[in-house]
Write a protein that holds these residues in place. Structure first.
Motif, PDB file in Angstrom:
ATOM      1  N   GLU A   1       8.629  53.930 -30.469  1.00 56.53           N
ATOM      2  CA  GLU A   1       8.662  55.576 -29.213  1.00 56.53           C
ATOM      3  C   GLU A   1       8.717  54.844 -28.151  1.00 56.53           C
ATOM      4  OE1 GLU A   1       6.900  60.272 -28.347  1.00 56.53           O
ATOM      5  OE2 GLU A   1       6.469  59.000 -29.935  1.00 56.53           O
ATOM      6  N   ILE A   2       9.157  55.032 -27.021  1.00 59.77           N
ATOM      7  CA  ILE A   2       9.187  55.135 -25.683  1.00 59.77           C
ATOM      8  C   ILE A   2       8.490  56.195 -25.153  1.00 59.77           C
ATOM      9  CG2 ILE A   2       9.779  54.060 -23.540  1.00 59.77           C
ATOM     10  CD1 ILE A   2       9.957  51.663 -25.315  1.00 59.77           C
TER      11      ILE A   2
ATOM     12  N   MET B   1      12.954  47.670 -25.506  1.00 59.02           N
ATOM     13  CA  MET B   1      12.532  49.008 -26.000  1.00 59.02           C
ATOM     14  C   MET B   1      13.327  49.922 -26.922  1.00 59.02           C
ATOM     15  SD  MET B   1      12.063  50.148 -21.166  1.00 59.02           S
ATOM     16  CE  MET B   1      12.054  51.425 -21.537  1.00 59.02           C
TER      17      MET B   1
ATOM     18  N   TYR C   1       5.228  52.178 -21.138  1.00 58.26           N
ATOM     19  CA  TYR C   1       4.562  52.729 -22.394  1.00 58.26           C
ATOM     20  C   TYR C   1       4.710  52.382 -23.346  1.00 58.26           C
ATOM     21  CZ  TYR C   1       0.590  52.034 -19.076  1.00 58.26           C
ATOM     22  OH  TYR C   1       0.084  51.813 -18.100  1.00 58.26           O
ATOM     23  N   ALA C   2       4.537  52.146 -24.507  1.00 59.22           N
ATOM     24  CA  ALA C   2       5.406  52.826 -26.186  1.00 59.22           C
ATOM     25  C   ALA C   2       4.123  52.793 -27.711  1.00 59.22           C
ATOM     26  CB  ALA C   2       6.197  51.448 -26.580  1.00 59.22           C
ATOM     27  N   LYS C   3       4.476  53.443 -28.390  1.00 60.26           N
ATOM     28  CA  LYS C   3       3.694  53.646 -29.464  1.00 60.26           C
ATOM     29  C   LYS C   3       4.405  53.067 -30.102  1.00 60.26           C
ATOM     30  CE  LYS C   3       1.037  57.586 -27.920  1.00 60.26           C
ATOM     31  NZ  LYS C   3       0.555  58.879 -28.413  1.00 60.26           N
TER      32      LYS C   3
ATOM     33  N   CYS D   1      12.559  48.939 -29.822  1.00 60.51           N
ATOM     34  CA  CYS D   1      10.934  49.340 -30.067  1.00 60.51           C
ATOM     35  C   CYS D   1      11.523  50.842 -30.863  1.00 60.51           C
ATOM     36  CB  CYS D   1      10.449  49.708 -28.998  1.00 60.51           C
ATOM     37  SG  CYS D   1       9.489  50.235 -29.142  1.00 60.51           S
ATOM     38  N   GLU D   2      12.599  51.099 -30.085  1.00 60.72           N
ATOM     39  CA  GLU D   2      13.829  53.058 -30.781  1.00 60.72           C
ATOM     40  C   GLU D   2      14.062  52.841 -31.856  1.00 60.72           C
ATOM     41  OE1 GLU D   2      13.665  55.562 -27.208  1.00 60.72           O
ATOM     42  OE2 GLU D   2      15.362  53.611 -27.111  1.00 60.72           O
TER      43      GLU D   2
END
Length: 120
Positions: free
Chosen positions: A89-90, A80, A104-106, A83-84
């Motif tokens: 984005e989380i 996570m 969930y993330a984008k 990812c950021e």
């Protein structure tokens, strides 16, 4: 061969180079862009009986589209954070279910992702 409900996944992205870097940073895939076909693509998770997929130049769905859940290469929290740091984005807290935990993330284009850690 094991039968799976999912045969293949495709994630549309607007910038192949940036998206390959994002997915490599977050999931440690080691993806490269393959220009040998009619369209460029970058494959992930296509070894043995694994269900795989690829990134391709396309138009992401305005609402994030379907969610593809991808296994983390290490802990969920570490993935996570990557990812950021990589520009994603989380969008949820960690959710625990019997098979494991996920969030969930984008991605860079707003594609919906599940970042999944299997139960030990």
């Amino acid at each position: 061969m094991t039968k799976h409900a999912v045969a293949w996944t495709e994630i549309p992205v607007t910038d192949m180079e940036k998206s390959v870097a994002f997915y490599n940073d977050v999931f440690d895939f080691g993806m490269t862009i393959d220009n040998s076909g009619p369209n460029p693509m970058a494959m992930f998770g296509a070894t043995g009986n694994a269900i795989g997929g690829h990134l391709y130049p396309g138009k992401p769905a305005a609402d994030g589209g379907n969610t593809i859940h991808l296994y983390v290469p290490d802990g969920l929290e570490a993935t996570m954070k990557r990812c950021e740091a990589a520009g994603g984005e989380i969008v949820s807290p960690i959710i625990t279910i019997p098979p494991g935990r996920f969030a969930y993330a984008k991605d860079l284009d707003g594609n919906s992702l599940g970042i999944f850690e299997a139960a030990s």
